[in-house]
Enzyme design. Sequence first.
Site, PDB file in Angstrom:
ATOM      1  N   ARG A 130      -4.106  -7.227  -2.273  1.00 10.27           N
ATOM      2  CA  ARG A 130      -3.585  -6.319  -1.251  1.00 10.27           C
ATOM      3  C   ARG A 130      -3.723  -4.865  -1.703  1.00 10.27           C
ATOM      4  O   ARG A 130      -3.990  -3.979  -0.893  1.00 10.27           O
ATOM      5  CB  ARG A 130      -2.108  -6.646  -0.969  1.00 10.27           C
ATOM      6  CG  ARG A 130      -1.532  -5.859   0.200  1.00 10.27           C
ATOM      7  CD  ARG A 130      -0.174  -6.351   0.608  1.00 10.27           C
ATOM      8  NE  ARG A 130       0.867  -5.879  -0.279  1.00 10.27           N
ATOM      9  CZ  ARG A 130       2.153  -6.236  -0.195  1.00 10.27           C
ATOM     10  NH1 ARG A 130       2.537  -7.085   0.728  1.00 10.27           N
ATOM     11  NH2 ARG A 130       3.050  -5.759  -1.026  1.00 10.27           N
ATOM     12  N   ARG A 136      -1.413   0.469  -1.299  1.00 10.21           N
ATOM     13  CA  ARG A 136       0.009   0.839  -1.381  1.00 10.21           C
ATOM     14  C   ARG A 136       0.314   1.377  -2.772  1.00 10.21           C
ATOM     15  O   ARG A 136      -0.143   0.824  -3.765  1.00 10.21           O
ATOM     16  CB  ARG A 136       0.875  -0.403  -1.117  1.00 10.21           C
ATOM     17  CG  ARG A 136       1.420  -0.443   0.292  1.00 10.21           C
ATOM     18  CD  ARG A 136       2.147  -1.722   0.557  1.00 10.21           C
ATOM     19  NE  ARG A 136       3.312  -1.922  -0.305  1.00 10.21           N
ATOM     20  CZ  ARG A 136       4.283  -2.784  -0.021  1.00 10.21           C
ATOM     21  NH1 ARG A 136       4.231  -3.492   1.100  1.00 10.21           N
ATOM     22  NH2 ARG A 136       5.299  -2.947  -0.836  1.00 10.21           N
TER      23      ARG A 136
HETATM   24  P1  AMP Z   1       8.691  -4.285   0.778  1.00 10.02           P
HETATM   25  O1  AMP Z   1       7.715  -3.639   1.702  1.00 10.02           O
HETATM   26  O2  AMP Z   1       9.703  -5.115   1.487  1.00 10.02           O
HETATM   27  O3  AMP Z   1       8.011  -5.046  -0.342  1.00 10.02           O
HETATM   28  O4  AMP Z   1       9.529  -3.107   0.077  1.00 10.02           O
HETATM   29  C1  AMP Z   1       8.878  -2.112  -0.688  1.00 10.02           C
HETATM   30  C2  AMP Z   1       9.878  -1.405  -1.579  1.00 10.02           C
HETATM   31  O5  AMP Z   1      10.886  -0.788  -0.788  1.00 10.02           O
HETATM   32  C3  AMP Z   1      10.630  -2.299  -2.565  1.00 10.02           C
HETATM   33  O6  AMP Z   1       9.909  -2.559  -3.755  1.00 10.02           O
HETATM   34  C4  AMP Z   1      11.875  -1.469  -2.809  1.00 10.02           C
HETATM   35  O7  AMP Z   1      11.594  -0.385  -3.673  1.00 10.02           O
HETATM   36  C5  AMP Z   1      12.147  -0.888  -1.426  1.00 10.02           C
HETATM   37  N1  AMP Z   1      13.009  -1.785  -0.622  1.00 10.02           N
HETATM   38  C6  AMP Z   1      12.711  -2.387   0.558  1.00 10.02           C
HETATM   39  N2  AMP Z   1      13.734  -3.115   1.004  1.00 10.02           N
HETATM   40  C7  AMP Z   1      14.722  -2.980   0.082  1.00 10.02           C
HETATM   41  C8  AMP Z   1      16.038  -3.508  -0.041  1.00 10.02           C
HETATM   42  N3  AMP Z   1      16.543  -4.349   0.883  1.00 10.02           N
HETATM   43  N4  AMP Z   1      16.766  -3.136  -1.129  1.00 10.02           N
HETATM   44  C9  AMP Z   1      16.287  -2.300  -2.058  1.00 10.02           C
HETATM   45  N5  AMP Z   1      15.044  -1.785  -2.014  1.00 10.02           N
HETATM   46  C10 AMP Z   1      14.262  -2.125  -0.956  1.00 10.02           C
END
Ligand code: AMP
Length: 189
Positions: A130, A136
Amino acid sequence: MSAVRILLLGPPGAGKGTQAQLLVDSLGVPQISTGDMLRAAVSAETPVGCEARSFMDAGKLVPDAVVIRVAEERLAQEDARTGFVLDGFPRTVAQAEALDALLERLGCTLERCVAIQVDVEELVRRLLKRAEIEGRSDDNEEAIRTRMEEYREKTSPLVAYYRGKSVLAEVDGIGSVDEIAQRVKEALA
Ligand code: AMP
């Protein structure tokens, strides 16, 4: 399919976002992804984005207080009244407890938590792929390792949390997108 208040739980790269997208298309309820909301906040350089950025780039969880505020505001919006697919929230027990309290205030409950299971080697392989495609900023190898560790330490206890509430369904996340979608659908029936 009966459940419309759904949480997709799983480690980074398990396919939560892909499956959430398919579910919202078939259920007509919004996908609520704190990761997407935080990335938008970072791009827009809002106060939340400025606070979250360094944690996200390092692969660390953003502090509970910040994420809970973001999620609460989103869940209180009109379109989430009839249901939602939560993708990436909650990620800690404190967040899960805040979600329970919020849903109680809104007069509803989480109907199903679908935990998508994929082993770590496959996850790292998927995330590195990815990284090549999407670029990203948190898809480099070190941040990926940190995200896995954060998941293991802080998020994986939620499997037991939701099992204890009798809303957990565990789904094998290895296979084609369609195969996994079928398993998720069965888990929600
Ligand atoms: P994701 O796209 O869901 O993989 O989220 C990317 C990043 O956003 C994570 O690695 C965290 O740094 C932050 N993040 C997203 N959702 C949360 C959450 N519920 N709690 C804490 N950090 C979050």
